[in-house]
Design a protein around this motif. Sequence first.
Motif, PDB file in Angstrom:
ATOM      1  N   ARG A  16     -15.205  -3.838   4.730  1.00 20.86           N
ATOM      2  CA  ARG A  16     -13.862  -3.515   4.234  1.00 20.86           C
ATOM      3  C   ARG A  16     -13.958  -2.686   2.948  1.00 20.86           C
ATOM      4  NH1 ARG A  16      -9.498  -6.604   6.202  1.00 20.86           N
ATOM      5  NH2 ARG A  16     -10.078  -8.267   7.641  1.00 20.86           N
ATOM      6  N   ARG A  51     -14.744   0.960   3.618  1.00 20.82           N
ATOM      7  CA  ARG A  51     -13.576   1.719   4.084  1.00 20.82           C
ATOM      8  C   ARG A  51     -12.598   1.976   2.940  1.00 20.82           C
ATOM      9  NH1 ARG A  51     -14.701  -1.578   8.626  1.00 20.82           N
ATOM     10  NH2 ARG A  51     -13.237  -3.214   8.000  1.00 20.82           N
ATOM     11  N   SER A  52     -12.405   0.985   2.084  1.00 20.62           N
ATOM     12  CA  SER A  52     -11.497   1.168   0.937  1.00 20.62           C
ATOM     13  C   SER A  52     -11.990   2.267   0.013  1.00 20.62           C
ATOM     14  CB  SER A  52     -11.362  -0.145   0.161  1.00 20.62           C
ATOM     15  OG  SER A  52     -10.699  -1.135   0.922  1.00 20.62           O
ATOM     16  N   LYS A  99      -9.617   5.559   0.377  1.00 20.54           N
ATOM     17  CA  LYS A  99      -8.588   5.463  -0.659  1.00 20.54           C
ATOM     18  C   LYS A  99      -9.027   6.096  -1.983  1.00 20.54           C
ATOM     19  CE  LYS A  99      -5.704   3.170   1.901  1.00 20.54           C
ATOM     20  NZ  LYS A  99      -5.308   1.779   1.604  1.00 20.54           N
ATOM     21  N   ASP A 103       0.841  -1.186   0.000  1.00 16.68           N
ATOM     22  CA  ASP A 103       0.000   0.000   0.000  1.00 16.68           C
ATOM     23  C   ASP A 103       0.886   1.250   0.000  1.00 16.68           C
ATOM     24  OD1 ASP A 103      -2.390   1.499   0.182  1.00 16.68           O
ATOM     25  OD2 ASP A 103      -2.135   1.683   2.355  1.00 16.68           O
ATOM     26  N   THR A 107      -6.963  -1.983  -1.447  1.00 14.83           N
ATOM     27  CA  THR A 107      -8.402  -1.724  -1.351  1.00 14.83           C
ATOM     28  C   THR A 107      -9.171  -3.024  -1.133  1.00 14.83           C
ATOM     29  OG1 THR A 107      -8.503  -1.761  -3.782  1.00 14.83           O
ATOM     30  CG2 THR A 107      -8.369   0.398  -2.716  1.00 14.83           C
ATOM     31  N   THR A 157     -12.952  -3.031  -7.391  1.00 22.06           N
ATOM     32  CA  THR A 157     -13.344  -2.275  -6.209  1.00 22.06           C
ATOM     33  C   THR A 157     -14.433  -1.276  -6.544  1.00 22.06           C
ATOM     34  OG1 THR A 157     -11.148  -2.517  -5.219  1.00 22.06           O
ATOM     35  CG2 THR A 157     -12.523  -0.707  -4.408  1.00 22.06           C
TER      36      THR A 157
END
Length: 457
Positions: free
Chosen positions: A168, A171-172, A176, A93, A114, A143
């Motif tokens: 998850r 949040r990604s 991001k 990352d 991600t 994603t």
Amino acid sequence: MHFAQYYLDCLSQASYLIGDQTTGRAVLVDPRRDTDDYLQDAEAAGLRIELVIETHIHADFLSGHLEIARATGAAIAFGEAAETGFPIRRLRDGERIHLGEGDGEGVTLTVLATPGHTMESICLVIQEHPDDDVPFGVLTGDTLFVGDVGRPDLLSAAGHSPEEMAARLHRSLHTKLMVLPDATRVFPAHGAGSACGRSLSTETSSTIGDQRRLNYALQPMPEADFVRLVTAGQPATPGYFAHDAALNRDGHPLLDAGPPAALTLEEALAARDQQGAVLLDCRPLTSYTQVHLAGSLHTSLDTRFAEYAGTVVAPGTPIVLLAAPGAEREARVRLARIGYDHVIGHLADPAAVLADAQTPVRRSRRIHHTELPVEGGQLIDVRNPAEYQAGALPGARSIPLAVLPDRMGELDPARPVVLYCRSGNRSVIAAALLEAHGFGDVCDVLGGYEGVAAGAG
């Protein structure tokens, strides 16, 4: 910068070639298994593919990372969480990949971890110059799609619940991707028709700003609401997905794209009887319904051929193709794109064979919606769950095509079976599957649910 998107309509799959023209260094992202287009374009542009990056371990197609590595010597890279059966470069990352003369120069890719669709999922931010305030774009893998986000339920068998993965993913997306400037272009790995999401757009690119405004899954909402939203109504998973994910993770033989051998009818039937081969008719739907070999399966090259073949044919099954003359090689390559390599041949001159009075043939039975209901019939809707929930024929039972091979035992082969889908394609594929498994009275509804709705109007 050299940037090219390769979009494969029949699998709704996108791959990308990115290079720095001052150095000739390039990376290839999410390649399909037949790699000639990438290699020819790279050579024409004076580029050397030094790295092939997978945004995640794909389940819906067999990737070409091994083929590219063999052809070019490129290293293979995945996100840091990936576990594979072959050597890889693990991308951390925040890691930056510079394609210019030295570190901090030229075209640059920044890795974003991600997780959400899968644990090892990554996105790649592309900058033409390392100090650009607004990136050229971001490759979002599975994603973020145009109009949708990646499905979070594919790792259920590995012990990760859809709810855990959806949290998850939330949040990604928000820590991001949604922090990127609105003008950043979005280049996803899939478009409309892919089973990797629920409502993907036909557009193959967008911007962060447009997705922030228009994507239903990116509207302001608590994480718990997002989790409920993206775990509901996902398409049924085609049966070949687990097979492809394993091959992409563990390794697979390199592609052999040569034409399949020509077989006589006697040789084709012997392959079926002695080797357990399936006879896969990939002619146009109307040709198949007018006349076909008894017991043959069907999915046309005019449609999502490989995906449907991977639904009705079990991985590893020998296949004999019935194709229009000259189309057998295309059929073999498209099957190879999902890792179905065991094509043992094709029926030579199928038109003459089907016209022979000695050939065991059938004609598909198709009924008009005015002939419904069929007395004693089992009315089966083979569309995806979200389609069924949006509206269905009275008395219809939902068994999506993708799960029909595993749920045929729920049907009574002694009673008529009536099948329908949206427009009539999936229902013919389903009817062929049931016929091949001994169901004697099978028909489908002409025009599908759309035709019924239009007729009722």
